[in-house]
Design a protein around this motif. Structure first.
Motif, mmCIF file in Angstrom:
data_model
loop_
_atom_site.group_PDB
_atom_site.id
_atom_site.type_symbol
_atom_site.label_atom_id
_atom_site.label_comp_id
_atom_site.label_asym_id
_atom_site.label_seq_id
_atom_site.Cartn_x
_atom_site.Cartn_y
_atom_site.Cartn_z
ATOM 1 N N ASP A 45 0.877 -1.256 0.044
ATOM 2 C CA ASP A 45 0.102 -0.024 0.169
ATOM 3 C C ASP A 45 0.655 1.366 0.061
ATOM 4 O O ASP A 45 0.753 2.154 -1.017
ATOM 5 C CB ASP A 45 -0.852 -0.178 1.354
ATOM 6 C CG ASP A 45 -2.130 0.831 1.312
ATOM 7 O OD1 ASP A 45 -2.048 1.554 -0.062
ATOM 8 O OD2 ASP A 45 -2.839 1.152 1.897
ATOM 9 N N ASN A 46 1.761 1.208 1.251
ATOM 10 C CA ASN A 46 2.667 2.485 0.903
ATOM 11 C C ASN A 46 3.427 2.591 -0.017
ATOM 12 O O ASN A 46 4.001 3.641 -0.678
ATOM 13 C CB ASN A 46 3.647 2.309 2.395
ATOM 14 C CG ASN A 46 2.665 2.918 3.707
ATOM 15 O OD1 ASN A 46 2.599 4.053 3.681
ATOM 16 N ND2 ASN A 46 2.377 1.988 4.376
ATOM 17 N N SER A 47 3.986 1.655 -0.650
ATOM 18 C CA SER A 47 5.203 1.464 -1.867
ATOM 19 C C SER A 47 4.353 2.037 -3.208
ATOM 20 O O SER A 47 5.005 2.496 -3.834
ATOM 21 C CB SER A 47 5.747 0.239 -2.019
ATOM 22 O OG SER A 47 4.598 -0.431 -2.877
ATOM 23 N N LEU A 48 3.086 2.168 -3.104
ATOM 24 C CA LEU A 48 2.451 2.357 -4.216
ATOM 25 C C LEU A 48 1.631 3.595 -4.157
ATOM 26 O O LEU A 48 1.288 4.341 -5.238
ATOM 27 C CB LEU A 48 1.389 1.219 -4.770
ATOM 28 C CG LEU A 48 2.089 0.083 -5.587
ATOM 29 C CD1 LEU A 48 1.049 -1.152 -5.757
ATOM 30 C CD2 LEU A 48 2.925 0.410 -6.628
ATOM 31 N N SER A 50 2.219 6.927 -2.993
ATOM 32 C CA SER A 50 2.722 8.149 -3.558
ATOM 33 C C SER A 50 4.564 8.204 -3.352
ATOM 34 O O SER A 50 5.031 7.130 -2.836
ATOM 35 C CB SER A 50 2.494 9.340 -2.820
ATOM 36 O OG SER A 50 2.812 9.484 -1.470
ATOM 37 N N GLU A 51 5.082 8.880 -4.370
ATOM 38 C CA GLU A 51 6.700 8.969 -3.977
ATOM 39 C C GLU A 51 7.171 9.141 -2.760
ATOM 40 O O GLU A 51 8.126 8.319 -2.293
ATOM 41 C CB GLU A 51 7.077 10.196 -5.047
ATOM 42 C CG GLU A 51 8.638 10.127 -5.242
ATOM 43 C CD GLU A 51 9.083 10.108 -6.387
ATOM 44 O OE1 GLU A 51 8.658 10.707 -7.436
ATOM 45 O OE2 GLU A 51 10.140 9.588 -6.725
ATOM 46 N N GLU A 52 6.506 9.961 -1.974
ATOM 47 C CA GLU A 52 6.978 10.340 -0.523
ATOM 48 C C GLU A 52 6.785 9.093 0.174
ATOM 49 O O GLU A 52 7.545 8.775 1.279
ATOM 50 C CB GLU A 52 6.046 11.478 -0.072
ATOM 51 C CG GLU A 52 6.277 12.814 -0.430
ATOM 52 C CD GLU A 52 5.547 13.037 -2.009
ATOM 53 O OE1 GLU A 52 4.817 12.570 -2.099
ATOM 54 O OE2 GLU A 52 6.071 13.529 -2.932
ATOM 55 N N GLN A 53 5.493 8.432 0.203
ATOM 56 C CA GLN A 53 5.325 7.214 1.026
ATOM 57 C C GLN A 53 6.196 6.143 0.902
ATOM 58 O O GLN A 53 6.702 5.343 1.423
ATOM 59 C CB GLN A 53 4.017 6.849 0.728
ATOM 60 C CG GLN A 53 2.978 7.563 1.965
ATOM 61 C CD GLN A 53 1.690 7.292 1.785
ATOM 62 O OE1 GLN A 53 1.061 7.982 0.981
ATOM 63 N NE2 GLN A 53 0.976 6.227 2.590
ATOM 64 N N PHE A 54 6.664 5.990 -0.655
ATOM 65 C CA PHE A 54 7.689 5.112 -1.195
ATOM 66 C C PHE A 54 8.873 5.311 -0.458
ATOM 67 O O PHE A 54 9.709 4.483 0.117
ATOM 68 C CB PHE A 54 7.840 5.225 -2.710
ATOM 69 C CG PHE A 54 8.897 4.203 -3.161
ATOM 70 C CD1 PHE A 54 8.343 2.878 -3.460
ATOM 71 C CD2 PHE A 54 10.097 4.404 -3.471
ATOM 72 C CE1 PHE A 54 9.171 1.904 -4.146
ATOM 73 C CE2 PHE A 54 10.762 3.599 -4.038
ATOM 74 C CZ PHE A 54 10.652 2.294 -4.314
ATOM 75 N N SER A 55 9.417 6.566 -0.399
ATOM 76 C CA SER A 55 10.566 6.997 0.486
ATOM 77 C C SER A 55 10.581 6.685 1.868
ATOM 78 O O SER A 55 11.491 6.331 2.463
ATOM 79 C CB SER A 55 11.035 8.323 0.152
ATOM 80 O OG SER A 55 10.887 8.885 -1.212
ATOM 81 N N ALA A 56 9.361 7.042 2.405
ATOM 82 C CA ALA A 56 9.189 6.910 3.893
ATOM 83 C C ALA A 56 9.167 5.371 4.150
ATOM 84 O O ALA A 56 9.563 4.893 5.145
ATOM 85 C CB ALA A 56 7.759 7.490 4.281
ATOM 86 N N LEU A 57 8.749 4.364 3.335
ATOM 87 C CA LEU A 57 8.816 3.071 3.585
ATOM 88 C C LEU A 57 10.445 2.555 3.573
ATOM 89 O O LEU A 57 10.777 1.789 4.434
ATOM 90 C CB LEU A 57 8.081 2.280 2.357
ATOM 91 C CG LEU A 57 8.002 0.766 2.682
ATOM 92 C CD1 LEU A 57 7.236 0.231 3.518
ATOM 93 C CD2 LEU A 57 7.354 0.193 1.027
ATOM 94 N N LYS A 58 10.931 3.006 2.677
ATOM 95 C CA LYS A 58 12.520 2.723 2.519
ATOM 96 C C LYS A 58 13.212 3.146 3.707
ATOM 97 O O LYS A 58 14.089 2.518 4.320
ATOM 98 C CB LYS A 58 13.140 3.375 1.329
ATOM 99 C CG LYS A 58 13.093 2.537 0.082
ATOM 100 C CD LYS A 58 13.961 3.214 -1.004
ATOM 101 C CE LYS A 58 14.257 2.094 -2.080
ATOM 102 N NZ LYS A 58 15.149 2.671 -3.386
ATOM 103 N N GLU A 59 12.754 4.385 4.099
ATOM 104 C CA GLU A 59 13.385 5.121 5.373
ATOM 105 C C GLU A 59 12.951 4.030 6.847
ATOM 106 O O GLU A 59 13.777 4.148 7.457
ATOM 107 C CB GLU A 59 12.656 6.453 5.575
ATOM 108 C CG GLU A 59 13.417 7.419 6.626
ATOM 109 C CD GLU A 59 14.872 7.593 6.009
ATOM 110 O OE1 GLU A 59 15.788 7.756 6.850
ATOM 111 O OE2 GLU A 59 14.861 7.763 4.906
ATOM 112 N N SER A 60 11.795 3.506 6.640
ATOM 113 C CA SER A 60 11.453 2.869 7.771
ATOM 114 C C SER A 60 12.213 1.631 7.963
ATOM 115 O O SER A 60 12.272 0.688 9.093
ATOM 116 C CB SER A 60 9.896 2.289 7.758
ATOM 117 O OG SER A 60 9.653 1.346 6.469
ATOM 118 N N LEU A 61 13.008 1.352 6.848
ATOM 119 C CA LEU A 61 14.018 0.112 6.902
ATOM 120 C C LEU A 61 15.130 0.296 7.686
ATOM 121 O O LEU A 61 15.878 -0.506 8.108
ATOM 122 C CB LEU A 61 14.376 -0.457 5.606
ATOM 123 C CG LEU A 61 13.338 -1.372 4.820
ATOM 124 C CD1 LEU A 61 13.846 -1.746 3.728
ATOM 125 C CD2 LEU A 61 13.346 -2.653 5.537
#
Lengths: 124, 122
Positions: A45-48, A50-61
Motif C-alpha cells: 500500500d505504502n510503496s504504491l 505516492s513517491e513520498e510514502q515510497f521513500s518513507a517506506l525505505k526509510e522505515s527499514l
C-alpha cells in the motif's frame, strides 16, 4: 465410534524426529504468515501510494522495530515456502521414504536458514 | 468427530488440490517479486509503480491475493480442527471453533478487499 476411546498423543512424552520439527515449524510459520499478510499489504500500500510514502517506506527499514517485523514476516514466508516446496516434491514421489523424508527435512532446514540469513543481511 | 462442513472445498480431495494450486501461484508470485526487487539495480518509485500499473501484474497480484485467501482458510481450518476439538477444549469446542473461523473469515475478507483497493486504487 466410541467417543472416549484412549488417545496416546501426548506430544510431550514423545521424542520427535527432525521431520516432526520441520512439520510443526511449517504450521507455525503459516499461522505467523497469516498475520504477516497485513504487514506485506501495508508495505505494498505504502510503496504504491505516492513517491513520498515510497521513500518513507525505505526509510522505515532503518527503524529497528520495523526491521524486526519485516524480517520476521519474510523469514516466515521463506521457511513456509521452502517447506511447502518439499511437500510438492513428496507429492510427485521424491523423498517419500523414511530416509528420503529425513534428508528432505534437513535440506529444507538448511535452505531456509540460508535464505533467512540472507534476508537479515539485506535488511541490516 | 469433526465434520467437513466448514472446510473450503467441502471435501478433503478438493482442499488438497486447491492448497497445492494456490501454493504454486504464491511461490511463483513470491519468486517473481523477490527477483524483481533483487535484480533491479535502482528500484525507484517510478519503476515500481510502472510494474504494478500493468494489467498483467494486477491480474497476477489478484491471483496471489485470492490464493492467499483460499490457502489460509484451508491451512487454518486444519490447525483449528486439530486444536479446538472436544478432546482438548470440552463441549464448547465446536462453538469456539466456529467463532474463530468467523473471525478468520472476516480478516481474510478484509485482506482481499484491501488488496483489490491497493491494486486498482493507485
Amino acid at each position: 465410534m466410541k467417543k472416549n476411546r484412549p488417545v496416546n498423543l501426548d506430544i510431550t512424552t514423545i521424542q520427535l524426529p527432525i521431520t516432526a520439527y520441520v512439520s510443526i515449524l511449517h504450521r507455525a510459520s503459516g499461522v505467523i504468515l497469516f498475520a504477516g499478510v497485513a504487514v506485506l499489504l501495508w508495505a505494498l500500500d505504502n510503496s504504491l501510494a505516492s513517491e513520498e510514502q515510497f521513500s518513507a517506506l525505505k526509510e522505515s527499514l532503518n527503524n529497528p522495530l520495523c526491521q524486526f517485523i519485516i524480517w520476521g514476516t519474510l523469514a516466515a514466508l521463506a521457511y513456509h515456502m521452502v517447506a511447502g516446496i518439499r511437500h510438492l516434491f513428496m507429492d510427485i514421489g521424491i523423498g517419500e521414504t523414511l530416509e528420503g523424508g529425513q534428508n528432505g527435512a534437513k535440506i529444507a532446514l538448511f535452505v531456509a536458514f540460508i535464505i533467512i540469513a540472507l534476508l537479515g543481511a539485506w535488511i541490516w | 468427530m469433526v465434520t467437513a462442513v466448514t472446510s473450503f472445498g467441502r471435501s478433503g480431495l478438493y482442499d488438497w488440490l486447491i492448497q497445492r494450486v494456490s501454493a504454486v501461484v504464491l511461490a511463483a508470485y513470491t519468486l517473481f517479486v523477490a527477483g524483481f526487487i533483487v535484480l533491479t539495480p535502482d528500484l525507484t518509485f517510478a519503476v515500481w509503480s510502472d510494474l504494478y500499473s500493468t494489467l498483467c501484474m494486477r491480474v497476477f497480484s489478484l491471483a496471489a491475493l485470492l490464493s492467499i485467501a483460499a490457502h489460509a482458510w484451508i491451512g487454518l481450518w486444519a490447525v483449528l480442527t486439530d486444536y479446538l476439538t472436544n478432546r482438548m477444549m470440552g463441549a464448547k469446542a465446536t462453538v469456539l471453533r466456529l467463532v474463530a473461523q468467523g473471525v478468520l473469515g472476516l480478516v481474510t475478507m478484509t485482506y482481499t478487499v484491501w488488496g483489490v483497493e491497493i491494486l486498482w486504487g493507485f
